[in-house]
Design a protein around this motif. Sequence first.
Motif, PDB file in Angstrom:
ATOM      1  N   GLU A  33       0.814  -1.202   0.000  1.00  0.00           N
ATOM      2  CA  GLU A  33       0.000   0.000   0.000  1.00  0.00           C
ATOM      3  C   GLU A  33       0.857   1.264   0.000  1.00  0.00           C
ATOM      4  O   GLU A  33       0.503   2.262  -0.624  1.00  0.00           O
ATOM      5  N   LEU A  34       1.969   1.241   0.708  1.00  0.00           N
ATOM      6  CA  LEU A  34       2.776   2.444   0.860  1.00  0.00           C
ATOM      7  C   LEU A  34       3.856   2.588  -0.208  1.00  0.00           C
ATOM      8  O   LEU A  34       4.175   3.698  -0.627  1.00  0.00           O
TER       9      LEU A  34
ATOM     10  N   ARG B   8      11.102   7.621  -2.308  1.00  0.00           N
ATOM     11  CA  ARG B   8      11.625   7.835  -3.655  1.00  0.00           C
ATOM     12  C   ARG B   8      10.540   8.380  -4.588  1.00  0.00           C
ATOM     13  O   ARG B   8       9.354   8.244  -4.338  1.00  0.00           O
ATOM     14  N   GLU B   9      10.991   8.965  -5.686  1.00  0.00           N
ATOM     15  CA  GLU B   9      10.053   9.456  -6.690  1.00  0.00           C
ATOM     16  C   GLU B   9       9.213   8.311  -7.246  1.00  0.00           C
ATOM     17  O   GLU B   9       9.629   7.147  -7.242  1.00  0.00           O
ATOM     18  N   SER B  10       8.048   8.664  -7.726  1.00  0.00           N
ATOM     19  CA  SER B  10       7.136   7.672  -8.279  1.00  0.00           C
ATOM     20  C   SER B  10       7.432   7.434  -9.755  1.00  0.00           C
ATOM     21  O   SER B  10       7.755   8.361 -10.509  1.00  0.00           O
TER      22      SER B  10
ATOM     23  N   VAL C  62       5.619   3.479  -6.588  1.00  0.00           N
ATOM     24  CA  VAL C  62       4.761   3.185  -7.733  1.00  0.00           C
ATOM     25  C   VAL C  62       3.416   3.905  -7.559  1.00  0.00           C
ATOM     26  O   VAL C  62       2.791   3.815  -6.505  1.00  0.00           O
ATOM     27  N   ALA C  63       3.009   4.601  -8.582  1.00  0.00           N
ATOM     28  CA  ALA C  63       1.736   5.311  -8.548  1.00  0.00           C
ATOM     29  C   ALA C  63       0.571   4.343  -8.687  1.00  0.00           C
ATOM     30  O   ALA C  63       0.688   3.302  -9.338  1.00  0.00           O
TER      31      ALA C  63
ATOM     32  N   LEU D  49      -6.067  12.020 -10.220  1.00  0.00           N
ATOM     33  CA  LEU D  49      -6.723  10.737  -9.955  1.00  0.00           C
ATOM     34  C   LEU D  49      -5.807   9.725  -9.277  1.00  0.00           C
ATOM     35  O   LEU D  49      -6.292   8.753  -8.697  1.00  0.00           O
ATOM     36  N   TYR D  50      -4.511   9.976  -9.340  1.00  0.00           N
ATOM     37  CA  TYR D  50      -3.538   8.997  -8.856  1.00  0.00           C
ATOM     38  C   TYR D  50      -2.845   9.485  -7.595  1.00  0.00           C
ATOM     39  O   TYR D  50      -2.637  10.678  -7.388  1.00  0.00           O
ATOM     40  N   ARG D  51      -2.475   8.540  -6.775  1.00  0.00           N
ATOM     41  CA  ARG D  51      -1.583   8.785  -5.644  1.00  0.00           C
ATOM     42  C   ARG D  51      -0.191   8.472  -6.165  1.00  0.00           C
ATOM     43  O   ARG D  51       0.119   7.358  -6.547  1.00  0.00           O
ATOM     44  N   ASN D  52       0.664   9.494  -6.225  1.00  0.00           N
ATOM     45  CA  ASN D  52       1.980   9.346  -6.852  1.00  0.00           C
ATOM     46  C   ASN D  52       3.095   9.282  -5.813  1.00  0.00           C
ATOM     47  O   ASN D  52       2.897   9.628  -4.667  1.00  0.00           O
TER      48      ASN D  52
END
Length: 563
Positions: free
Chosen positions: A340-341, A394-396, A411-412, A560-563
């Motif tokens: 999830e995280l 880290r970046e998505s 991961v987004a 729309l996304y969690r990045n």
Amino acid sequence: MIASVPRKMFLSQFAVAILFAASITQTKADTGPVEASPRDLGTANATPQAAAGEIDRLLQEEVLANLSAGQTLASVTSDQAFLRRVYFDFVGEPPTPGETTAFCLDPSPDKRTKLVERLLADKRFGRNWGRYWRDVILYRRSADQALLASQSLETFLIGQFNGQPRWNAIAKSFITAQGNIYDKGETGLFMAHLAEPVEVAAETSRIFLGIQIQCAQCHDHPTDRWKRQQFHEFVAFFPRASMRRQPTQPPTFELTSFDMGPQRRRPGMMTGRGSLEHFMPNLKDPASEGSLMMPVFFATGDKLPTGTTDHERRHALAAWLTSPNNPWFATALVNRLWAELVGEGFYEPIDDLGPDRSASAPRTLDYLCRQFVAHDYDVKWLMGAIASTDAYQRESRPRRHPDQVPFAANVAYRLRADQLFDAVALAVGVSFDTSSRTPARAGLGFRGGPRFAFAQQFGYDPSVRRDEITSTIPQVLSLMNSPLVNQRITGRQPGGALARLLDGPQDDEAVPVELYLRCLCREPNDAELAVCLDHVKSTPDRAEAFGDIFWSLLNSQEFLYRN
């Protein structure tokens, strides 16, 4: 004036730049485990930050040192991106523009740690994770009557996660539950399947052990070592739990124990129960009684004699299932929350572990599980430790290719329906009171309001792989033409966020900055700001121009996304 339905399409350079600024492409990843064994728990002396350092070290040794050709390690994400991510992950909604600005201007080196600690103590933490686990339990329900328990289940879970959530105590509450479904939310797992023992056993194993033992219901498990007899021995813990329908209006159910009477009772005596013991069907002679099953817990071999009461069976199972001697219990929760995280689990799918699969980073997973158990299954400690890792911060990037190593980037993935609804409502400046709404019959959430409509349209099973969640045409059209969006973005409806902005100083550069902060929790870059200002200059109606910008942000992939 902005048209309502269908929404006016103005796909100029401006719209293209906004709508596709954060396109998401995902590729399925291969995974697969090692056999779990009882762990040396060590001592609970690791703070979340100390544990995070060890996790990152182990990940470097196990996987990140072997980056494939063309694969690079993602950098630590920006403060703005981290803030939006951790807000959605912990409290289920985005930060306000003021919170974003304050966090980004804070020079403190430990501000991320302090933010995580503050969000873990926030009351919205329980609401967000209560809704998550409500969906995990009810999404694969056997009958829609289960949704009668939706509100009490959510309330129970919110209370648990806003306290000091110990996962072993929460699991025991579900397995040993008794009482009316409206009063005892912990009855929700049994209500989801009307106390049918086969279904309850399957979901208990899937949710709390991450093991799809139900695949051995009719034959030995096709890909794991579990035998058909082991599944039916596990089912034998549940035949005496009964979901009784109460003659009330509105209708209700009560989860009780039935320990008296003949072994086989007349059909219809109560919901879902036909006998005091469980009999494994004879596949060659379905009309026969089948084989009487002794309650045996497949993960540890612990057993009870037939004739044991329902109370003794379920309490014994709860103790054995949550024991440190059963490694699958901690592994299932750690793997699920990591996924999830971070966006990808050590095992995938997250509810399909097993002794004949292998984790992508087994030493890292084992360390995190040992610390989780040593900290007495403290969910907030676990989430704080994961959020403190470089892997989380880290970046998505889009999901990796199967031949690439895991955890090189976050991961987004799509926001859950509740999170998306709250993000839209907060962006456009609307609040809703759901306290008086009745439980929905056909979907999660509450009947008779926009939150329910979002749950119907945008809901998904939280246990499926995130790369399997894709947008549908009805979802796209629903958000484009949503009254919740379109009635508040014209800039003319009193009380809306855009109307308040346009009533202020006539600063055309300040408005898109505020809209970006409200929708995406960041300021526009120079190119995006230029596109917005060009659109405002080319549109005679100022309110319509900024309404167009607002609408495009709310329909962008990045929103729309969690990045």
